[in-house]
Design a protein around this motif. Structure first.
Motif, PDB file in Angstrom:
ATOM      1  N   GLN A   1       0.813  -1.203   0.000  1.00  0.00           N
ATOM      2  CA  GLN A   1       0.000   0.000   0.000  1.00  0.00           C
ATOM      3  C   GLN A   1       0.850   1.257   0.000  1.00  0.00           C
ATOM      4  OE1 GLN A   1      -2.847  -0.081   3.103  1.00  0.00           O
ATOM      5  NE2 GLN A   1      -4.154  -1.559   2.081  1.00  0.00           N
ATOM      6  N   ILE A   2       2.000   1.135   0.554  1.00  0.00           N
ATOM      7  CA  ILE A   2       2.764   2.355   0.784  1.00  0.00           C
ATOM      8  C   ILE A   2       4.091   2.274   0.039  1.00  0.00           C
ATOM      9  CG2 ILE A   2       3.956   3.713   2.519  1.00  0.00           C
ATOM     10  CD1 ILE A   2       1.796   2.520   4.460  1.00  0.00           C
ATOM     11  N   THR A   3       4.314   3.244  -0.772  1.00  0.00           N
ATOM     12  CA  THR A   3       5.624   3.352  -1.411  1.00  0.00           C
ATOM     13  C   THR A   3       6.063   4.808  -1.323  1.00  0.00           C
ATOM     14  OG1 THR A   3       4.625   3.775  -3.532  1.00  0.00           O
ATOM     15  CG2 THR A   3       5.202   1.492  -3.065  1.00  0.00           C
ATOM     16  N   THR A   4       7.294   5.021  -1.568  1.00  0.00           N
ATOM     17  CA  THR A   4       7.800   6.391  -1.463  1.00  0.00           C
ATOM     18  C   THR A   4       8.351   6.865  -2.786  1.00  0.00           C
ATOM     19  OG1 THR A   4       9.873   5.475  -0.703  1.00  0.00           O
ATOM     20  CG2 THR A   4       8.342   6.256   0.964  1.00  0.00           C
ATOM     21  N   GLY A   5       7.880   6.270  -3.876  1.00  0.00           N
ATOM     22  CA  GLY A   5       8.353   6.734  -5.177  1.00  0.00           C
ATOM     23  C   GLY A   5       9.479   5.881  -5.675  1.00  0.00           C
ATOM     24  N   GLU A   6       9.215   5.156  -6.739  1.00  0.00           N
ATOM     25  CA  GLU A   6      10.202   4.206  -7.214  1.00  0.00           C
ATOM     26  C   GLU A   6      10.875   4.679  -8.487  1.00  0.00           C
ATOM     27  OE1 GLU A   6      11.020   1.290  -5.557  1.00  0.00           O
ATOM     28  OE2 GLU A   6       9.837   2.288  -4.039  1.00  0.00           O
ATOM     29  N   VAL A   7      10.727   5.932  -8.846  1.00  0.00           N
ATOM     30  CA  VAL A   7      11.310   6.389 -10.092  1.00  0.00           C
ATOM     31  C   VAL A   7      12.836   6.247 -10.056  1.00  0.00           C
ATOM     32  CG1 VAL A   7      11.303   8.791  -9.309  1.00  0.00           C
ATOM     33  CG2 VAL A   7      11.423   8.290 -11.729  1.00  0.00           C
ATOM     34  N   GLY A   8      13.344   5.627 -11.084  1.00  0.00           N
ATOM     35  CA  GLY A   8      14.788   5.461 -11.178  1.00  0.00           C
ATOM     36  C   GLY A   8      15.347   4.433 -10.228  1.00  0.00           C
ATOM     37  N   VAL A   9      14.509   3.835  -9.403  1.00  0.00           N
ATOM     38  CA  VAL A   9      15.007   2.887  -8.405  1.00  0.00           C
ATOM     39  C   VAL A   9      14.548   1.492  -8.752  1.00  0.00           C
ATOM     40  CG1 VAL A   9      15.148   2.333  -5.962  1.00  0.00           C
ATOM     41  CG2 VAL A   9      14.587   4.647  -6.674  1.00  0.00           C
ATOM     42  N   ARG A  10      15.432   0.570  -8.609  1.00  0.00           N
ATOM     43  CA  ARG A  10      15.030  -0.825  -8.756  1.00  0.00           C
ATOM     44  C   ARG A  10      15.497  -1.535  -7.502  1.00  0.00           C
ATOM     45  NH1 ARG A  10      12.834  -4.984  -9.354  1.00  0.00           N
ATOM     46  NH2 ARG A  10      13.176  -6.550 -10.968  1.00  0.00           N
ATOM     47  N   ARG A  11      14.542  -2.014  -6.714  1.00  0.00           N
ATOM     48  CA  ARG A  11      14.927  -2.769  -5.524  1.00  0.00           C
ATOM     49  C   ARG A  11      15.086  -4.233  -5.916  1.00  0.00           C
ATOM     50  NH1 ARG A  11      13.609  -2.145   0.677  1.00  0.00           N
ATOM     51  NH2 ARG A  11      15.157  -0.583   0.236  1.00  0.00           N
ATOM     52  N   ILE A  12      16.268  -4.739  -5.696  1.00  0.00           N
ATOM     53  CA  ILE A  12      16.606  -6.101  -6.109  1.00  0.00           C
ATOM     54  C   ILE A  12      16.748  -6.944  -4.859  1.00  0.00           C
ATOM     55  CG2 ILE A  12      18.308  -7.503  -7.339  1.00  0.00           C
ATOM     56  CD1 ILE A  12      19.194  -4.699  -8.607  1.00  0.00           C
ATOM     57  N   THR A  13      16.022  -8.025  -4.815  1.00  0.00           N
ATOM     58  CA  THR A  13      16.116  -8.911  -3.658  1.00  0.00           C
ATOM     59  C   THR A  13      17.015 -10.092  -3.998  1.00  0.00           C
ATOM     60  OG1 THR A  13      14.237 -10.235  -4.359  1.00  0.00           O
ATOM     61  CG2 THR A  13      13.755  -8.291  -3.014  1.00  0.00           C
ATOM     62  N   SER A  14      17.368 -10.837  -2.976  1.00  0.00           N
ATOM     63  CA  SER A  14      18.200 -12.018  -3.219  1.00  0.00           C
ATOM     64  C   SER A  14      17.448 -13.031  -4.077  1.00  0.00           C
ATOM     65  CB  SER A  14      18.636 -12.644  -1.894  1.00  0.00           C
ATOM     66  OG  SER A  14      17.496 -12.981  -1.133  1.00  0.00           O
ATOM     67  N   THR A  15      16.114 -13.035  -3.975  1.00  0.00           N
ATOM     68  CA  THR A  15      15.310 -13.936  -4.811  1.00  0.00           C
ATOM     69  C   THR A  15      15.434 -13.542  -6.282  1.00  0.00           C
ATOM     70  OG1 THR A  15      13.766 -14.112  -2.990  1.00  0.00           O
ATOM     71  CG2 THR A  15      13.008 -14.916  -5.122  1.00  0.00           C
ATOM     72  N   ASP A  16      15.381 -12.244  -6.550  1.00  0.00           N
ATOM     73  CA  ASP A  16      15.559 -11.782  -7.933  1.00  0.00           C
ATOM     74  C   ASP A  16      16.906 -12.255  -8.478  1.00  0.00           C
ATOM     75  OD1 ASP A  16      13.156 -10.366  -7.954  1.00  0.00           O
ATOM     76  OD2 ASP A  16      14.082  -8.586  -7.083  1.00  0.00           O
ATOM     77  N   ILE A  17      17.919 -12.095  -7.664  1.00  0.00           N
ATOM     78  CA  ILE A  17      19.277 -12.446  -8.110  1.00  0.00           C
ATOM     79  C   ILE A  17      19.375 -13.936  -8.410  1.00  0.00           C
ATOM     80  CG2 ILE A  17      21.693 -12.535  -7.380  1.00  0.00           C
ATOM     81  CD1 ILE A  17      21.122  -9.992  -5.718  1.00  0.00           C
ATOM     82  N   SER A  18      18.724 -14.732  -7.562  1.00  0.00           N
ATOM     83  CA  SER A  18      18.864 -16.183  -7.713  1.00  0.00           C
ATOM     84  C   SER A  18      18.141 -16.716  -8.952  1.00  0.00           C
ATOM     85  CB  SER A  18      18.330 -16.892  -6.468  1.00  0.00           C
ATOM     86  OG  SER A  18      16.939 -16.674  -6.362  1.00  0.00           O
ATOM     87  N   ARG A  19      17.300 -15.891  -9.569  1.00  0.00           N
ATOM     88  CA  ARG A  19      16.549 -16.373 -10.740  1.00  0.00           C
ATOM     89  C   ARG A  19      17.374 -16.365 -12.022  1.00  0.00           C
ATOM     90  NH1 ARG A  19      11.648 -13.019  -8.708  1.00  0.00           N
ATOM     91  NH2 ARG A  19      10.306 -14.642  -7.830  1.00  0.00           N
ATOM     92  N   VAL A  20      18.467 -15.651 -12.020  1.00  0.00           N
ATOM     93  CA  VAL A  20      19.275 -15.569 -13.238  1.00  0.00           C
ATOM     94  C   VAL A  20      20.203 -16.788 -13.287  1.00  0.00           C
ATOM     95  CG1 VAL A  20      20.976 -14.196 -14.497  1.00  0.00           C
ATOM     96  CG2 VAL A  20      19.216 -13.079 -13.130  1.00  0.00           C
TER      97      VAL A  20
END
Lengths: 288, 774
Positions: free
Chosen positions: B147-166
């Motif tokens: 529900q709450i974000t602070t503006g994601e423009v230009g930002v990509r939050r990468i989690t360890s799960t994202d990394i493990s998918r490559v």
């Protein structure tokens, strides 16, 4: 609630399938159209031949090196050169095909083309290097005039200014150095670059110097009270000069970042040395 | 001979200090008293959110404060905050009395709810543990909790799960592999460890690990960095438009948060693959209070590569990452260390050895005791980086940078506007040494200089509407040599419906850095970079960024994100071009314009994940031709540098079935510019040298810079992995895969030294094993 979720899932799947389909088609199209995987590392259209050499008016043999710029530094690639080298005398309307004299350096062949004939002063020459496919590289030069050098007055003491001059000139540059003896092992001063003034109607280059000042500059740190006569073993001061054809000096002193010019160093010149006699018995300046 | 120190002492705080900085800071500090008086009537709630599974902080959890019964009636929360990497967030100006309902939620965890009541002026610290929740509700939980974000423009939050998918040729994924799957990020190929982010060069990027700067954590094989998926908590990639809490970079920020070791149980693992072997251990030193994590890796590809690919792969690299964490009731501290070492030939056979190493060690503490009016974060540490180039026997070029720094970050509130502000000092030492053989070509003296750099920043987060967040801020940097900078920043986020289902964001600002990195981009076969300070009298490299983003989420799993961006770089030092193929440390100043757009589509279910990205970028530099030394006729030369990759497509998919996880990654990129060779020449200095007696000097001449483009690049990687429970406390994970499945000959560069085309990794099958204990 269940219905809404089901609808959403279907909608999402539909969108996803379309995206996936577009993507797959894209991959296939891109993969097919991007089969060309070749690379042309050489800029063959601009870099063709390098030319290094000069016509010396006082020599009978003139060597001009021609290198195929597209050929790497290997023995196999340089064994032969696909070039016909012709020197044209545009003033007389004659031409000569030059023969290559091959020499090897660090397992790479270098091709020096020989012109064995006299070169005439104030003549226009053109060197043409032609590849078998008709591509040519040309280099033009005009030989210097080679006038009789003049120096006056002669046989004066070291404090009397001497004027060294060359006339007539056809442009070009003269680089002179003054020395204490005629050979390269003797002490020589720094070079002076002489060009025609903007008003070229004078057609003459002149350099005026006082022998005493030149000797002091050639021998920095020497006792200034010591008379130049004491340094001049032969009672002569020498003027060594190189007379370059018009534009040649500028070409060899060019901007190092000008790639094309840096591979085209062809021109004409001659060297000479003039002995100017001084009266070393008279050691006083005029006012002593 | 040492480089003469060119230090000009200038008054720091007199006439040259922008009035605006003083004013802003005075307002800030004065307002502290005003709000303190206000706060006497109100309370503060500080929440630390931990995961029940390992006792570690949960970053990005939503903390919401409702009126009693408000949540059941779907009312708007009266206050909210989002936890940071410590799992911490603070809600101020909570009216005394109450009661209120405190709700804490995080993806994949059971929502926590409790009733809280505050006394006037009370600062309540709550430690909340969220229990892991798995099952078919996962998607719905996701929908509700974002529900709450602070503006994601230009930002990509990468989690360890994202990394493990490559797909990766080692057990687990790696940040370096992941970053290259993102549109707008360009690498020079599969080796060299250089990343260009939206037109910026590697020296214009700021990489932080637990807020400690690290210069080049990417390994010589571009598949790896110091950050594998199991040491990373999350990574924030700011491709531009970053806020005022970051300084010293003009292009991008990669902010890596290391994962704290488990506070509850001991875990260890070891893995082996043809590329690398690794060991990892973590666990509590004191349950729920102190933990450690350590992981070491070293490459093995030099030994096994030839038998797998038929080619020599003469590269060696290793890294060690460690973190110690201590959690008190009202303070959290950690000490982190990262050590990397890389060495090898970027171009096999050239016999030029490149090496670089990083040493990073430092710590930070966040204090949020009820004793403090506001949370306080202090970090300090030491970073060193050195890189060199030479032969096996001798180093010919060397450049190093060492930094000692201390930073203080504070939080405050003016009315209802949270304010982050802070200051820091960085003492930076540059060291450059070029051997005689090299120096004869370049006009650069050895450099050894120490420069202190100070900075202050203020960053506000103002929400004038429930759906609108505005973050204005500024940074100022000052050194003894360069003018004081004033770098305004602004980020705006608008969620029309109050959730992040639809979000439109803007970000922009001015960015300045006080150092530069000089390398010869014309030659992909060299990554040696001279790091040097901007000298007195030289203009500072600066950039203006502008980004606009639109994000749309459909349902719980589909997200579309589009960003358009522009970056204007000024005074970027670029290596002066010489006709001959060699590095010149003399620089010219170029101005750069980068613009483009990215589109990312992402679909995720518990079993299936796919992400497709397309990026279009145009990078253009302009410089005075005479300054560049280019062989061109124009007075001002406009060119596309070597990292101008116009089109890039990436796709990643993973699917879990029958205990297996299959993953695939496909990349496509159009060719980047390169400089053709004008010719192979033996230069003769006629008439001093004569054709018949002198051989001349061999030289390879470059043609018009960046006049051609390399062929397109594309590669498909596949991987399949499965875990087996071989004992109650041990697990074996087996992975198998292929890099470059269809064996595409993707060019790396044409090596002017060996006159050979050098290709990237050919088809490379692999298998990896990972044995874990807990």
């Amino acid at each position: 609630m269940f219905r809404i979720i089901t609808f959403r899932v279907h909608a999402i799947m539909k969108i996803n399938l379309i995206v996936l389909l577009i993507f797959c088609v894209g991959i296939v199209a891109v993969t097919i159209t991007s089969c060309d995987n070749t690379l042309e590392p050489l800029d063959k259209d601009t870099g063709i031949f390098a030319i290094y050499g000069f016509l010396d008016l006082k020599e009978q043999n003139h060597y001009i090196r021609v290198r195929d710029l597209n050929v790497p530094f290997t023995r196999e690639a340089t064994e032969t050169i696909d070039a016909t080298v012709t020197l044209h005398n545009l003033t007389r309307g004659t031409s000569a095909i030059l023969e290559s004299e091959r020499r090897v350096h660090q397992d790479v062949y270098q091709h020096n083309f020989l012109f064995s004939d006299s070169v005439f002063p104030d003549h226009e020459y053109r060197l043409v290097v032609e590849r078998s496919d008709g591509v040519t590289v040309e280099a033009n030069t005009r030989t210097p005039t080679m006038p009789e050098p003049m120096a006056e007055p002669l046989n004066q003491n070291c404090f009397v200014p001497v004027a060294f001059s060359l006339e007539p000139m056809n442009g070009g540059t003269v680089v002179i150095r003054l020395g204490l003896g005629p050979t390269s092992s003797d002490r020589w001063g720094t070079r002076h670059i002489l060009t025609l003034d903007d008003d070229q109607s004078l057609d003459k280059i002149e350099f005026t110097f006082i022998p005493q000042d030149q000797v002091i500059s050639i021998l920095p740190g020497s006792d200034p009270d010591r008379r130049c006569a004491q340094h001049l073993r032969t009672s002569n001061i020498y003027v060594s000069y190189i007379h370059y054809g018009p534009g040649f000096f500028e070409r060899i002193e060019n901007d190092p970042f000008d790639i094309f010019a840096s591979t085209q160093r062809f021109g004409a010149l001659y060297y000479d040395t003039l002995a100017i006699p001084l009266d070393t018995s008279r050691v006083c300046p005029p006012d002593c | 001979m040492k480089h003469p120190l060119k230090i000009k002492y200038r008054p720091l705080f007199a006439d040259r200090l922008p009035t605006v900085i003083c004013t802003a800071l005075m307002v800030l500090f004065l307002s502290a008293h005003i709000t303190d008086a206000y706060a006497l009537q109100n309370g503060v709630i500080r929440v630390v959110t931990l995961s029940e599974s390992d006792g570690n902080p949960l970053a990005g959890a939503n903390v919401l404060l409702y009126e009693p019964g408000g949540r059941e009636q779907n009312a708007e929360p009266v206050h909210f905050c989002v936890t940071d990497r410590y799992g911490f967030c603070e809600i101020r100006n909570v009216p005394s009395g109450g009661p209120f309902e405190l709700v804490v939620s995080f993806i994949g965890h059971r929502t926590y709810a409790d009733e809280v009541t505050l006394e006037p002026g009370e600062r309540l610290v709550k430690r909340v543990e969220l229990q892991t929740e798995v099952g078919e509700f996962e998607e719905l939980v996701v929908q509700e909790q974002r529900q709450i974000t602070t503006g994601e423009v230009g930002v990509r939050r990468i989690t360890s799960t994202d990394i493990s998918r490559v797909p990766s040729p080692v057990a687990g994924g790696d940040l370096a592999s992941y970053l290259q799957t993102m549109p707008g990020i360009v690498s020079t190929g599969d080796r060299g460890g250089e990343l260009f982010i939206r037109g910026g060069t590697p020296d214009q990027n700021l990489v932080l690990v637990d807020k400690l700067p690290i210069i080049k954590p990417f390994h010589i094989s571009n598949l790896f960095s110091a950050f594998s998926d199991d040491v990373v908590q999350n990574v924030d990639l700011f491709a531009g438009g970053f806020d005022a809490t970051y300084n010293g970079a003009t292009s991008a920020v990669i902010d890596v948060a290391l994962r704290p070791g488990s506070m509850r149980d001991f875990r260890a693992s070891g893995s082996a693959s043809p590329y690398m072997v690794s060991l990892h251990a973590e666990g509590p030193l004191e349950r729920d209070r102190q933990s450690f994590l350590i992981k070491g890796r070293t490459s093995a590809i030099e030994r096994f590569g030839p038998s797998l690919t038929g080619q020599e792969i003469p590269i060696r690299f290793s890294d060690l990452v460690a973190r110690y964490t201590v959690q008190g009731n009202d303070i959290t501290c950690n000490v982190s260390g990262v050590f990397t070492r890389d060495e090898g030939e970027i171009v096999p056979g050239r016999e030029t050895v490149h090496s670089w190493s990083n040493t990073v060690i430092g710590g930070r503490c966040l204090g949020y005791s009820d004793f403090f009016n506001h949370p306080l974060e202090i970090s300090a540490g030491y970073t060193s980086y050195q890189n060199s180039e030479g032969t096996q026997e001798q180093t010919e070029r060397f450049s190093a940078i060492r930094q000692i720094y201390i930073n203080t970050d504070l939080q405050h509130q003016i009315g209802n506007i949270p304010v982050d502000f802070g200051f820091g000092v960085n003492i930076r030492t540059y060291d450059v040494e070029l051997s005689e053989r090299v120096r004869q070509f370049v006009s650069f003296e050895p450099l050894n200089r120490t420069i202190p750099i100070a900075h202050v920043y203020v960053n506000l987060e103002w929400a004038p509407l429930r759906t609108l967040t505005v973050q204005p801020g500024f940074v100022s940097q000052f050194t003894l040599d360069t003018p004081i900078t004033f770098e305004p920043r602004l980020r705006i986020s608008w969620q029309p419906d109050g959730t992040d289902r639809t979000q439109i964001s803007l970000a922009g600002g001015k960015y300045t850095q006080t150092h530069s990195g000089i390398s010869d981009e014309r030659d992909a076969g060299t990554v040696f970079t001279v790091l040097k300070p901007i000298e007195a009298g030289e203009p500072l490299p600066e950039a203006w960024h502008g980004i606009i983003a639109w994000q749309q989420r459909v349902g719980g799993g589909f997200t579309a994100n589009t960003e358009a961006f522009v970056k204007i770089h000024r005074n970027t030092p670029v290596s002066k071009w010489t006709p001959e193929a060699r590095l010149n440390i003399e620089t010219a100043l170029a101005d750069g314009l980068t613009f483009g757009f990215d589109v990312r589509l992402r679909y995720e279910t518990p079993r299936f994940f796919t992400s497709v990205g397309y990026g279009w970028t145009k990078v253009n530099y302009e410089a005075v031709s005479g300054d560049l030394g280019a062989w061109i006729e124009e007075a001002v030369f406009s060119y596309s540098p070597a990292h101008d990759q116009r089109h890039k497509i990436n796709a990643i998919s993973s699917y879990r079935f029958a205990g297996f996880t299959a993953s695939a990654s496909w990349e496509f990129g159009t060719g980047v510019p390169y400089t053709q060779i004008f010719g192979f020449d033996y230069s003769l200095r006629v008439p001093v040298e004569e054709p018949q007696t002198d051989p001349g000097t061999a030289r390879i001449l470059f043609s018009r810079p960046y006049g051609e483009r390399l062929p397109t690049y594309h590669r498909l990687d596949l991987a399949l992995k499965r875990s087996f429970q071989i004992a109650p406390s041990s697990q074996l994970e087996i992975s198998a895969g292929v890099i470059n499945v269809y064996n595409r000959n993707n060019i790396f560069n044409f090596d002017v030294s060996t006159l050979q085309r050098v290709d990237q990794t050919p088809l490379l099958p692999y298998m990896s094993l990972k044995l874990s204990f807990r």
